[in-house]
Scaffold this motif. Sequence first.
Motif: not given
Length: 878
Positions: A324, A355, A359, A362
Amino acid sequence: MDHWSGTRKLIEARQADRLAEELKALDDEGRKEIAARLPALLKELRGRFDQWDDGLVDYAPVLRVAGAATFGGAAAVASWLYRRDFAPRWAGPDNDVDLVLAVLSGRPAAWRADLAERLVLRMRTADDRGMDLALALLRETGIEPPPHDPLVAGWLSRPPSGLGDDPLLDHLLPRLFEAEGAGRVLQWEREPHAGWLGALLRLAREGRVRRQALIEGCLRRFVRGGSAIDLRFFVRLHEALEVSPAEAAPHARDYLCLLPSSPGPVAEVAMKCLRACDDLAADDLAEAWDALLFRPERKFVRAGLSWLDRSVRHRPALAGAVAAPLARAFAADSTELQEKAVELALAHAGGMSEEGRATVREAIELLPPHLGRRAVKVFSGGTVAEAGLVFVPPPLPAAPERVHDLAPPIESAEEIARLMGQWARSWDESERLLAGFVALVSRERKGAAAALRPSLPDRDRFSWEYRQDSWDQADHWLQGAVRSLTGTAPTQQAWRRLMPRGGLAAPHRLLLHRTAEILRAVEEGTLPPLLLATPTHSTGHVAAAELVRRLEVIEAAGTKPLAADFQQALLRLPRIWDPEAAERAGRLTSAAGRILAEWTCPAAAAELAWTCTSWDCTHKGGEHDWHAHGNSHGVRLVPTATAVPTGLPLVDLMLSSPSYGSDAANLEWWPSMLPSHREVAAAHLMPYVLRRYYGETPVGPEQARALARAEGPAGAAFAVVLARVLGDPKMPESVDVLLEVAARDELPAAEIGRQAGLLAVSGEARLIDLVAALDAAARRGAHAHVWRIAAAALPELLPPPGGRPRHGLAGFVTLAITAAEWCGARGEIPEVRDMAARKGNSGLLREVRRLHDLLVSAPGVTGVTRVTGVTGVTGKEG
């Protein structure tokens, strides 16, 4: 017994010491007698001086001592001590505190405590007159001070000598971290061995003050927020305490809260403490990295990426927490930081969860194409097309309104009087003031004189102005006009001898002529009913129809326009008239009307050349070369301008070759004086564009924006102005100017690039600053324009064989690559090709080769724009 006569004599003699001794010996009856007589004596003394005389201040100590000793109630004493009569702003600090304390010493403790509280609550600032007395009474009585922020600021504004023994320390130290204004009082404290900073550190070492209390106090203050100035002292105190990891760990959550939006110095302190804590949980680390990579300052993004990389290398399990933060860094406003984020994402991709990889995947669309392709290979396992990603450059924002109507001239005498007293006014407000003054005086001379007389400065001060050799500020002439109007001028016909003879730039001289002729017309009674040159639009233009109407009014009044005002009005006409205005102009009958009816915008041309004036400039091929030494003091820009003579002296002066004026006054006014001749207006600014002397007014984004909205071709002079402000890190709003001109398709991008390159090699701009500005412009939609700028700058910037590259050149080439990819630029640049063929493997050479390979790859959309020539381009006006 008559106590008053002796007391009065001591007051008249201003013997405060003897008065204090006498009053301490009085009984209750004597004190009442004197207290009853004091107000009348004060009134009598006040009557001896006029309202501007500070003679009463000399009596303040004896009167204060007398009142403090004799008035019965604490409220009455507090009011008497700090009457405005005794303490005008200019009177300085009280010098009678010891005497007042002496005569109060016999009062009961509760009474003195009541007075102390009343004095404290009267305080409004740290330097209020009663502060010393209030602090002394608080120390004497030992009471807890009432909660009042100005008291804390006043306590801190005094030297901390004997701080450990100060009875107020335990009461006020906790409030130091909460009181508004405390940080500003201590903002200049920086020496850890002196002042309040040194005193607090010393008390912490001695155990008189707990270290933990100071650390927690700083944290409380940081969390409360405030400006960088308000928090400066607390940052220095926290740094001087050298907080250990063990001391910082219990407050990790507080430090984390400070990272996202605190002022830079506070965030830096928090980051330092958190980085020293080795046992932070993964979630806390991810929160810290995310906060740092969210901040707009590049140094924090850079530090966050470095911290992230170091932590994961020491604790590989943390790789699961980096997705992130790194995805957020993909949106950084710097290609360098985006590239670093991509490198870290690739390096730690193996430790990310599915996951986390999603992130990152994207966020890939936020990257420039060349970085996106690298990331797609790892996180999508294929090409950009296979991943379904489209790198769409951001659109160029729409240009703001080019022009808006200005407010009409000021009509109110009160508003004119108010503006007359202001030192700083915008150019358009000053124009409205001039127009309003002329209209008011022409319409109602006696009433104008009566209304403006109170606004005049002191007669003696302005008499000194009349003894000067010249008046080189427009305000001097306007004040002189008001003096003449009101009959308060020391001499007449100042306009005959006070106009500067030389050393003025043309726009400044035109402005002085306009204001000087107003003074002359006031003296001679020849003011027209209105001015002609007052702009109707924010660019400085005067609408043709409005100028015709104004001349019609002047003709109807049987007067003549002012000469300089008329010539300025002609220069402010738009390049193209509306037909109706032209037809009406043809019906004017005065000499000025005939000139206006035949007027066409004069054709003018401006040229610009870089010259080398220093003895150490070398020559290359018969031309000056400062690439090697970068000595800006040996380089200057020489503007020239030519136009067909009009026969009007001030018009011809404004359209002729610019010259340097010794006083660069009213630079913000200049573009509005030539709104239809953008390039000539920019040429007049040239002597003030390069590195300025200390205190000299810089040419900034305001002038660049005004030129951007003017009429006429944009050439080398405008390009230099814009390139110079783009290269100044203190002028970030210059990016908005570039975007505005680009949105109108009026940006001379190639010329800006060439001039930016010359500014950099001459030492007038730093490449890292130019890169930052151009990178910001590219990210806001001007990628194609930035490419053309970069392509034209590179031939000037790339060093010759054996030459030393300038600092930041590799970053400039990287920026060029990014912009070229966004807009699909293709086409070989010989200088880039030649450098790419050199031997070596430096970072700069690798970037140059990458750019060359891109430009000579498959055919693209946009060709490379080249600018040839050495001395400059010509901005010709038709």
